[in-house]
Scaffold this active site. Structure first.
Site, PDB file in Angstrom:
ATOM      1  N   TRP A 130       0.861  -1.185   0.000  1.00 16.83           N
ATOM      2  CA  TRP A 130       0.000   0.000   0.000  1.00 16.83           C
ATOM      3  C   TRP A 130       0.898   1.236   0.000  1.00 16.83           C
ATOM      4  O   TRP A 130       1.746   1.381   0.892  1.00 16.83           O
ATOM      5  CB  TRP A 130      -0.901  -0.042   1.231  1.00 16.83           C
ATOM      6  CG  TRP A 130      -1.861   1.092   1.352  1.00 16.83           C
ATOM      7  CD1 TRP A 130      -2.663   1.600   0.382  1.00 16.83           C
ATOM      8  CD2 TRP A 130      -2.131   1.855   2.543  1.00 16.83           C
ATOM      9  NE1 TRP A 130      -3.421   2.635   0.882  1.00 16.83           N
ATOM     10  CE2 TRP A 130      -3.113   2.817   2.198  1.00 16.83           C
ATOM     11  CE3 TRP A 130      -1.635   1.820   3.853  1.00 16.83           C
ATOM     12  CZ2 TRP A 130      -3.614   3.725   3.127  1.00 16.83           C
ATOM     13  CZ3 TRP A 130      -2.142   2.717   4.773  1.00 16.83           C
ATOM     14  CH2 TRP A 130      -3.117   3.663   4.424  1.00 16.83           C
ATOM     15  N   ASP A 210      -0.649  -5.662   9.236  1.00 18.43           N
ATOM     16  CA  ASP A 210      -1.689  -4.741   8.782  1.00 18.43           C
ATOM     17  C   ASP A 210      -2.927  -5.560   8.434  1.00 18.43           C
ATOM     18  O   ASP A 210      -2.935  -6.317   7.467  1.00 18.43           O
ATOM     19  CB  ASP A 210      -1.184  -3.958   7.565  1.00 18.43           C
ATOM     20  CG  ASP A 210      -2.108  -2.811   7.178  1.00 18.43           C
ATOM     21  OD1 ASP A 210      -3.247  -2.764   7.678  1.00 18.43           O
ATOM     22  OD2 ASP A 210      -1.686  -1.964   6.368  1.00 18.43           O
ATOM     23  N   LYS A 245     -13.694  -0.840   6.588  1.00 19.47           N
ATOM     24  CA  LYS A 245     -14.125  -1.574   5.407  1.00 19.47           C
ATOM     25  C   LYS A 245     -15.187  -2.614   5.731  1.00 19.47           C
ATOM     26  O   LYS A 245     -16.243  -2.666   5.097  1.00 19.47           O
ATOM     27  CB  LYS A 245     -12.931  -2.274   4.740  1.00 19.47           C
ATOM     28  CG  LYS A 245     -11.956  -1.344   4.060  1.00 19.47           C
ATOM     29  CD  LYS A 245     -10.923  -0.828   5.015  1.00 19.47           C
ATOM     30  CE  LYS A 245      -9.816  -0.059   4.315  1.00 19.47           C
ATOM     31  NZ  LYS A 245      -8.870   0.538   5.281  1.00 19.47           N
TER      32      LYS A 245
END
Length: 395
Positions: A130, A210, A245
């Site tokens: 990312w 993560d 999310k």
């Protein structure tokens, strides 16, 4: 004082959003921004969230601060969701949960903690990763390094990854994606997680996991396999979790930094330092998103509704992956892009080259990041034939 300040390029994805809005092509397709979309192209508010918010509106009695670590009841539901109900990690050292402004906020807390408490330690991220990982860690003054993750054939390069991890200096931090790797969609198997555990333990590395997409890969528990494996077998682990999310509450910025330590005394020391880091960054985290999550997970009825909705989103994305490959079969491209069906999560590293991405945008109004990363949630059964035809045209 401001005359010397130069303009810098804007965020690539935000730029795609603006370009997409201005495009007049009636068949245009947005595969750029990383949010879930339904079949109509909308990012809906989940039913469980709506019902939880109604209860909060009815019962809320204060808007006071919730403290640097956030609301305790939020941590009460996040820890078992991430680490597992009845996890052995929950008992002895009571892992510390610090509510944060999204997963990004949790990563910044982790970065500042590493910078101040583990000075001189480097941090290793996958190549690719990312993009904001780079910005967050370098802004904290940490030396950034990369380990291989995807090969030239657009496949998971686990051998290359493992060989590189075996060379990381003892005491350095390694960033691992728990599931739904962003941007590639390639995840580690359980056997590969076992191998990573052994190397991390042998090398004396500190894993920072993560965990931004729990529930979007194979399932809430299945996606947590690597997180729980490392947390249960290592004395020290850092986890950054996001609810933005899987609860569809992107704008509420709801995340959590979870610290796993060897014993209670170490945890109290760590917790005191994390509180200072949070205080210096934003004082108190926003409360509303955490309150939504807490309300849902403390209610058996709302939790069941939420899990059902999350399953529907996950199944839709995985079905679209398979249908995308099937749509390319008439053009003889199904094998070339078979990896899209094997990947997990919202993102796919398609293997499209920057020049092909440019043509898709300019000639067909199909927008994605120039690396070839596509948001699979932007696929639909209506636009798949058009997408397949366009991809065939640029191959």
């Amino acid at each position: 004082m401001f005359e010397h300040i130069e303009r810098v390029p804007g965020d690539a994805i935000l730029g795609l959003i603006e370009a997409f809005k201005k495009d007049t092509n009636p068949q245009k397709v947005d595969l750029g921004v990383g949010v879930y979309k339904d079949a109509q192209g909308n990012t809906p508010v989940m039913r469980a969230v709506k019902e939880a918010e109604a209860l909060l509106l009815k019962n809320e009695t204060t808007k006071t601060y919730i403290g640097s670590h956030g609301a305790p009841e939020y941590g009460e539901v996040i820890l078992p969701m991430v680490l597992g109900e009845g996890s052995p990690v929950l008992a002895p050292a009571a892992p510390a949960a610090t509510q944060s402004p999204g997963g990004t906020g949790a990563l910044r807390l982790a970065a500042d903690f590493i910078s101040t408490q583990l000075p001189g330690k480097g941090i290793w991220v996958s190549n690719p990763t990312w993009p904001n990982h780079h910005g967050i860690f370098t802004a904290a003054g940490i030396e950034l390094h990369k380990y291989p993750y995807v090969d030239a054939e657009n496949r998971l390069d686990f051998d290359g990854m493992l060989a590189a991890v075996q060379q990381i200096p003892a005491g350095d931090v390694i960033v691992l994606h728990a599931c739904c790797h962003n941007p590639t969609g390639f995840d580690l198997s359980r056997e590969q997680w076992q191998q990573i555990l052994e190397v991390v333990r042998e090398r004396g590395l500190l894993p920072l996991i993560d965990f931004a997409y729990q529930g979007f890969g194979e399932g809430l528990d299945e996606d947590a396999y690597g997180v729980r494996l490392l947390a249960e077998n290592l004395d020290e682990v850092i986890i950054t979790s996001s609810c933005s999310k899987n609860f569809g509450i992107y704008c509420e910025r709801t995340g959590c930094l979870i610290m796993v330590a060897k014993n209670h005394e170490q945890m109290e020391n760590i917790r005191s330092q994390v509180a200072i880091v949070a205080r210096e960054n934003y004082s108190n985290p926003p409360a509303h998103g955490g309150a939504i999550v807490s309300e849902i997970l403390h209610s058996a009825e709302l939790a069941a509704i939420w899990r059902e909705e999350l399953t529907e989103m996950r199944d839709r994305i995985n079905t679209l992956r398979r249908d995308f490959v099937e749509a390319l079969k008439p053009y003889g491209l199904d094998q070339k892009y078979a990896c899209v069906a094997e990947q997990r999560g919202m993102f796919s590293y398609t293997g499209l080259q920057p020049e092909q991405v440019d043509r898709l945008r300019d000639e067909f109004g199909i927008y994605m990041v120039r690396s070839g990363r596509a948001n699979v949630a932007g696929f639909s059964h209506e636009n798949l034939p058009y997408l397949a035809k366009a991809i065939a045209a640029v191959n």
